[in-house]
Write an enzyme that holds these catalytic residues in place. Structure first.
Site, PDB file in Angstrom:
ATOM      1  N   PRO A  67     -64.691 -11.690  85.179  1.00 42.01           N
ATOM      2  CA  PRO A  67     -65.441 -10.802  84.268  1.00 42.01           C
ATOM      3  C   PRO A  67     -66.969 -10.879  84.400  1.00 42.01           C
ATOM      4  CG  PRO A  67     -63.673 -11.929  83.085  1.00 42.01           C
ATOM      5  CD  PRO A  67     -63.748 -12.557  84.444  1.00 42.01           C
ATOM      6  N   LYS A 172     -75.723  -2.492  92.562  1.00 40.37           N
ATOM      7  CA  LYS A 172     -74.656  -2.103  91.625  1.00 40.37           C
ATOM      8  C   LYS A 172     -75.230  -1.773  90.238  1.00 40.37           C
ATOM      9  CE  LYS A 172     -70.657  -2.199  89.345  1.00 40.37           C
ATOM     10  NZ  LYS A 172     -69.574  -1.300  89.378  1.00 40.37           N
TER      11      LYS A 172
HETATM   12  P1  NAD Z   1     -60.445  -8.124  83.553  1.00 43.52           P
HETATM   13  O1  NAD Z   1     -60.933  -8.766  82.327  1.00 43.52           O
HETATM   14  O2  NAD Z   1     -59.352  -7.101  83.473  1.00 43.52           O
HETATM   15  O3  NAD Z   1     -59.939  -9.250  84.603  1.00 43.52           O
HETATM   16  C1  NAD Z   1     -60.582 -10.475  84.825  1.00 43.52           C
HETATM   17  C2  NAD Z   1     -59.492 -11.500  85.119  1.00 43.52           C
HETATM   18  O4  NAD Z   1     -60.121 -12.731  85.471  1.00 43.52           O
HETATM   19  C3  NAD Z   1     -58.589 -11.786  83.914  1.00 43.52           C
HETATM   20  O5  NAD Z   1     -57.231 -11.599  84.288  1.00 43.52           O
HETATM   21  C4  NAD Z   1     -58.891 -13.249  83.575  1.00 43.52           C
HETATM   22  O6  NAD Z   1     -57.761 -13.954  83.078  1.00 43.52           O
HETATM   23  C5  NAD Z   1     -59.324 -13.777  84.923  1.00 43.52           C
HETATM   24  N1  NAD Z   1     -60.111 -15.002  84.888  1.00 43.52           N
HETATM   25  C6  NAD Z   1     -61.225 -15.284  84.157  1.00 43.52           C
HETATM   26  N2  NAD Z   1     -61.688 -16.510  84.444  1.00 43.52           N
HETATM   27  C7  NAD Z   1     -60.848 -17.029  85.381  1.00 43.52           C
HETATM   28  C8  NAD Z   1     -60.796 -18.254  86.087  1.00 43.52           C
HETATM   29  N3  NAD Z   1     -61.689 -19.225  85.887  1.00 43.52           N
HETATM   30  N4  NAD Z   1     -59.794 -18.442  86.968  1.00 43.52           N
HETATM   31  C9  NAD Z   1     -58.883 -17.482  87.192  1.00 43.52           C
HETATM   32  N5  NAD Z   1     -58.885 -16.296  86.553  1.00 43.52           N
HETATM   33  C10 NAD Z   1     -59.848 -16.061  85.664  1.00 43.52           C
HETATM   34  O7  NAD Z   1     -61.737  -7.509  84.271  1.00 43.52           O
HETATM   35  P2  NAD Z   1     -61.776  -6.340  85.372  1.00 43.52           P
HETATM   36  O8  NAD Z   1     -61.803  -5.009  84.699  1.00 43.52           O
HETATM   37  O9  NAD Z   1     -60.751  -6.648  86.412  1.00 43.52           O
HETATM   38  O10 NAD Z   1     -63.258  -6.572  85.964  1.00 43.52           O
HETATM   39  C11 NAD Z   1     -63.555  -7.623  86.855  1.00 43.52           C
HETATM   40  C12 NAD Z   1     -64.964  -7.432  87.345  1.00 43.52           C
HETATM   41  O11 NAD Z   1     -65.071  -6.169  88.021  1.00 43.52           O
HETATM   42  C13 NAD Z   1     -66.028  -7.428  86.236  1.00 43.52           C
HETATM   43  O12 NAD Z   1     -67.161  -8.103  86.672  1.00 43.52           O
HETATM   44  C14 NAD Z   1     -66.301  -5.932  86.042  1.00 43.52           C
HETATM   45  O13 NAD Z   1     -67.611  -5.686  85.550  1.00 43.52           O
HETATM   46  C15 NAD Z   1     -66.133  -5.418  87.451  1.00 43.52           C
HETATM   47  N6  NAD Z   1     -65.763  -3.983  87.533  1.00 43.52           N
HETATM   48  C16 NAD Z   1     -64.832  -3.454  86.694  1.00 43.52           C
HETATM   49  C17 NAD Z   1     -64.530  -2.110  86.790  1.00 43.52           C
HETATM   50  C18 NAD Z   1     -63.495  -1.495  85.872  1.00 43.52           C
HETATM   51  O14 NAD Z   1     -63.428  -0.270  85.801  1.00 43.52           O
HETATM   52  N7  NAD Z   1     -62.670  -2.282  85.207  1.00 43.52           N
HETATM   53  C19 NAD Z   1     -65.164  -1.295  87.745  1.00 43.52           C
HETATM   54  C20 NAD Z   1     -66.072  -1.877  88.619  1.00 43.52           C
HETATM   55  C21 NAD Z   1     -66.380  -3.218  88.495  1.00 43.52           C
END
Ligand code: NAD
Length: 300
Positions: A67, A172
């Site tokens: 995240p 970004k």
């Molecule tokens: P999300 O919250 O759905 O997923 C993050 C995952 O990381 C969760 O499953 C969580 O359990 C896991 N996690 C956290 N700490 C951890 C650790 N120490 N070890 C293992 N797993 C761990 O978030 P997302 O939507 O997948 O976004 C991820 C990244 O991508 C963010 O930085 C976000 O800003 C970026 N992003 C998201 C989008 C979108 O549309 N969702 C688009 C572009 C970029």
């Protein structure tokens, strides 16, 4: 060519990205703190790891998709940090959207151990992650990017080298700051037209083909019912969350403060999104900013 890949962080983005690597024929070892996220990937053929360190064992490429900055810093450099468990020949790619200084810090620590590391935040949202059409915006050594390119191509379509470590993050948040301004401005203009008797679809088409044309009008119209298959026509479900846009705008503001840069429009957009999030829209798509202009449902 098939590679052994470790993948940490299997959320909305990481889950489908890891799934596309499996589809491309790679052997993928996965870890996430949430068992449900891991189980989904296991069902698609991934090897489940009990902790993050296991995901680093015997892999050519290690990818993380977490995240925020704090999660990435803890994962690599924290008390149980995995950097010491990564073999020097491993290519490490962090796809999370985080602060550039955190990317630089982790990359510098990796470099001290002889490990190549890239920051490679993505654009394209969950839809792009599922369809393997993401854009990778990469910071780090060009040679390391070339090593990672075939893997990026299994998950995305466009790959850009923004510059040295951290540059992917800067590009970004610049893009997302512009996007927030364009989306807010588009929503504002559409509501003004509607309030003055125009049809939102007709006005959208006029502006799309005129000098106000932009990405929101092309493919992501914020006004409900103008376009099929966009969040605006699905009660703003899915898409790119308001909470994530607020996070990215926060990264842009921090960078602006550090450099003494003037970002009045980005700052205004961030404040509008923060109020919008507080009004209960944090888990809705960012095009729901349209709602703040609705005279019947004022937010503040
Ligand atoms: P999300 O919250 O759905 O997923 C993050 C995952 O990381 C969760 O499953 C969580 O359990 C896991 N996690 C956290 N700490 C951890 C650790 N120490 N070890 C293992 N797993 C761990 O978030 P997302 O939507 O997948 O976004 C991820 C990244 O991508 C963010 O930085 C976000 O800003 C970026 N992003 C998201 C989008 C979108 O549309 N969702 C688009 C572009 C970029």
């Amino acid at each position: 060519m098939s590679a052994n890949i470790g993948f940490i962080g299997l959320g909305n983005m990481g889950g489908p990205m890891a799934s596309n690597l499996l589809k491309a024929g790679h052997k993928v070892k996965v870890f996430d703190l949430m068992p449900a996220a891991v189980e989904k990937l296991a069902a698609s053929g991934a090897t489940v790891c009990q902790d993050a360190k296991q995901a680093c064992d015997d892999v050519q490429v290690l990818i993380s998709m977490l995240p925020a900055s704090i999660h990435v810093e803890n994962l690599y450099l924290g008390e149980a940090g995995i950097l010491s468990s990564i073999a020097p020949q491993t290519l490490v790619v962090d796809c999370s959207t985080i602060a550039p200084e955190t990317s630089r810090l982790v990359a510098a620590n990796a470099a001290e151990r002889g490990i190549q590391m890239l920051d490679a935040p993505v654009s394209g949202g969950v839809g792009g992650a599922v369809a393997a059409t993401l854009t990778f915006i990469v910071g780090g050594e060009k040679a390391a990017l070339e090593l990672a390119r075939p893997i990026f191509e299994n998950m995305g379509k466009n790959i850009f080298h923004a510059g040295a470590a951290g540059a992917g993050q800067v590009a970004k948040f610049c893009n997302n700051m512009l996007l927030s301004v364009l989306m807010t401005g588009t929503a504002e203009a559409l509501q003004l037209g509607v309030d003055n008797g125009l049809d939102a679809g007709v006005l959208s088409e006029i502006m799309r083909q005129s000098s106000g044309g932009n990405w929101a009008l092309e493919v992501y119209n914020p006004y409900p019912g103008v376009m099929d298959n966009v969040p605006a026509s699905k009660d703003y479900e899915g898409g790119f969350l308001v909470d994530l846009m607020i996070k990215d705008l926060g990264l842009a503001m921090e960078a602006a403060l550090q450099q003494g840069a003037s970002v009045p429009l980005g700052s205004l957009a961030r404040n509008l999104y923060i109020n919008h999030g507080k009004a209960g829209y944090g888990r809705k798509d960012f095009s729901s900013i349209q709602k703040i202009y609705n005279k019947d449902e004022p937010e503040s």
